[in-house]
Structure formats: C-alpha cells, structure tokens
Scaffold this motif. Structure first.
Motif, PDB file in Angstrom:
ATOM      1  N   VAL A  90     -27.959  44.062  34.160  1.00 55.64           N
ATOM      2  CA  VAL A  90     -26.965  43.440  35.028  1.00 55.64           C
ATOM      3  C   VAL A  90     -27.627  43.205  36.383  1.00 55.64           C
ATOM      4  CG1 VAL A  90     -25.996  45.691  35.678  1.00 55.64           C
ATOM      5  CG2 VAL A  90     -24.666  43.614  36.055  1.00 55.64           C
ATOM      6  N   LEU A  91     -27.459  41.999  36.892  1.00 50.15           N
ATOM      7  CA  LEU A  91     -28.012  41.597  38.176  1.00 50.15           C
ATOM      8  C   LEU A  91     -26.840  41.137  39.037  1.00 50.15           C
ATOM      9  CD1 LEU A  91     -30.538  41.077  39.914  1.00 50.15           C
ATOM     10  CD2 LEU A  91     -30.736  38.837  38.812  1.00 50.15           C
ATOM     11  N   ASN A  92     -26.577  41.877  40.108  1.00 46.41           N
ATOM     12  CA  ASN A  92     -25.409  41.643  40.968  1.00 46.41           C
ATOM     13  C   ASN A  92     -25.881  41.208  42.341  1.00 46.41           C
ATOM     14  OD1 ASN A  92     -23.171  41.879  42.705  1.00 46.41           O
ATOM     15  ND2 ASN A  92     -22.309  43.591  41.567  1.00 46.41           N
ATOM     16  N   ALA A  93     -25.557  39.967  42.707  1.00 46.28           N
ATOM     17  CA  ALA A  93     -25.989  39.413  43.987  1.00 46.28           C
ATOM     18  C   ALA A  93     -24.768  39.186  44.871  1.00 46.28           C
ATOM     19  CB  ALA A  93     -26.743  38.110  43.775  1.00 46.28           C
ATOM     20  N   GLY A  94     -24.451  40.173  45.683  1.00 44.08           N
ATOM     21  CA  GLY A  94     -23.315  40.039  46.580  1.00 44.08           C
ATOM     22  C   GLY A  94     -22.003  39.797  45.868  1.00 44.08           C
TER      23      GLY A  94
END
Length: 246
Positions: A120-124
């Motif tokens: 999982v990649l969470n950008a803001g």
C-alpha cells in the motif's frame, strides 16, 4: 518494509508485505517522487513546468513525461467542458492536480517491477493498493475524527478531493471562482492517475461531476454534497449507511 517520508508537501507512507523485496525498491520510490517534484512543481522556478510556463522551453523541447502530463490535463479540460483547467487567468501553469496521482502511480509500478505484489502506497490520503485485502478509510469532510466509509480493496486506487485540508483551493475554471456543490469527492479507479485526476475534475464540476465521474469506465464514486447528502455508485465498496448521511 515500511517507510514514511515528506515529499511534494505531504507525507508519503509505504508498506510492503512481501518477503525478499529489497530496500532499494523503497529508495527508488522516494527518489522518483523527489525527482517528479523537482521537475513538475510550479513552485520551483527552475522546474521544467516553470521554465515551460515562462516560454523558455518550447513544446518540442519538453520531456516525454511532461508531454504526457499536459495531454492528461487537456483531456480532462475537454471532458469537463472547461471546469477543470491547469491554466487559469492570472495564474501560472499548475498541473499538480494531475502530477500527484500520475507520479505516485509511476512509483507503484516501480514497486511491481522490483517484485512487490502486496503493498500500500499512501500519498497524503490518496492510496494505491495491491494484493489485498486492504482497508482504506474515507474521512468525513467536516469532522476530522470520523470516517464516511471504509473500503476493502484488493487492487486499485482511491483519491479524494475536498475542502477540509486546503480550503477552497479547487476552482471552477469556467467562472474562476471556488467550486461549489460538493464537500468531498472520492473516486475508486484502476490507477491513481485516473482516481486523482477524476476526483479533482469532478469536484470542479460540482454536483454534476458525480454523474460525470460515475459514467467513466472503471470508476466508482462516493461524494458528499453541501447538504451532507451521500451520492455514490452501486459498485463503490463499503456500501451501506454512512456517518455522513446522518
């Protein structure tokens, strides 16, 4: 593997649950995001975007990446009848609404090429997931301590455009004034390039943006209008009564 860094003006968190994925994969993700910020930020006078906006770089001199970004911007300008536009009168070229999702999606592809399958990649708050199930919460647009709904996803991307972090920063380019009609617009799509761009473009359209976004192939929508009424497509995960509807 877990990593959090501040890039592009917001926190970016990465979690990879696969064994054997090298730390260099995470290094490549954040190196790319820093590069994208340096190249495409309108707030950096030496960026490619700023130089192009000042007329120092002709169209034929632009990188393939910036050409791709500008073509995406034009696609959504035309698709929304001009409500979404990265060139506003009296303002410089600002493709951030497209660059964020596009660059984070590219980062997710770097992870896959390094062998990551569950991450999982969470950008803001805008999220790309792979190899779930993963649970992704959608924040209530007016109550920071509450969620509207929680999605359970295996693969895909989720992005939300709203006023709660940056105020009335999304303009309806047809009027030059802040977009009205919606408190938040969340879009689920196969890629974050689509989810983030569509969420912003739909928010600029106002309430009519809900139907527009829902008509796009592969997109599911969860929106809250100014009356706190929930508008969502049947295929949006986590269906059921939400706190925002109360």
């Amino acid at each position: 593997m877990r990593r959090v860094e501040h890039v592009m003006g917001f926190p970016v968190s990465l979690r990879v649950d696969d064994e054997g994925v090298p730390e260099e994969a995470a290094d490549a993700v954040f190196e790319w995001l820093r590069e994208a910020d340096a190249r495409f930020s309108p707030f950096r006078p030496d960026s490619e975007v700023s130089r192009h906006d000042r007329g120092e770089l002709a169209r034929y001199e632009l990188s393939e990446d910036l050409v791709e970004v500008l073509e995406l911007c034009e696609h959504y300008r035309l698709a929304t009848g001009g409500a979404f536009d990265v060139r506003l009168p009296g303002r410089g070229l600002d493709p951030c609404a497209v660059v964020k999702g596009w660059s984070v999606q590219r980062a997710a592809e770097l992870l896959r090429s390094a062998g990551a399958r569950r991450f999982v990649l969470n950008a803001g708050g805008d999220v790309v997931v792979s190899g779930g199930p993963w649970r992704v919460g959608v924040r209530h647009p007016e109550r920071a301590d509450r969620l509207c709904t929680v999605l359970e996803l295996t693969d895909g991307a989720v992005a939300t455009s709203a006023r709660y972090e940056r105020g009335d920063h999304i303009l309806d380019a047809r009027t030059g004034r802040p977009a009205t009609g919606l408190l938040s617009m969340t879009v689920l799509a196969p890629t974050l390039t689509e989810a983030d761009s569509v969420a912003t473009a739909a928010f600029a359209l106002g309430v009519e943006g809900v139907e527009w976004a829902a008509s796009l192939p592969g997109c599911e929508v969860f929106a809250v209008d100014e009356g706190e009424r929930v508008l969502r497509t049947e295929g949006f995960p986590g269906a059921g009564r939400s706190p925002a509807a109360a």
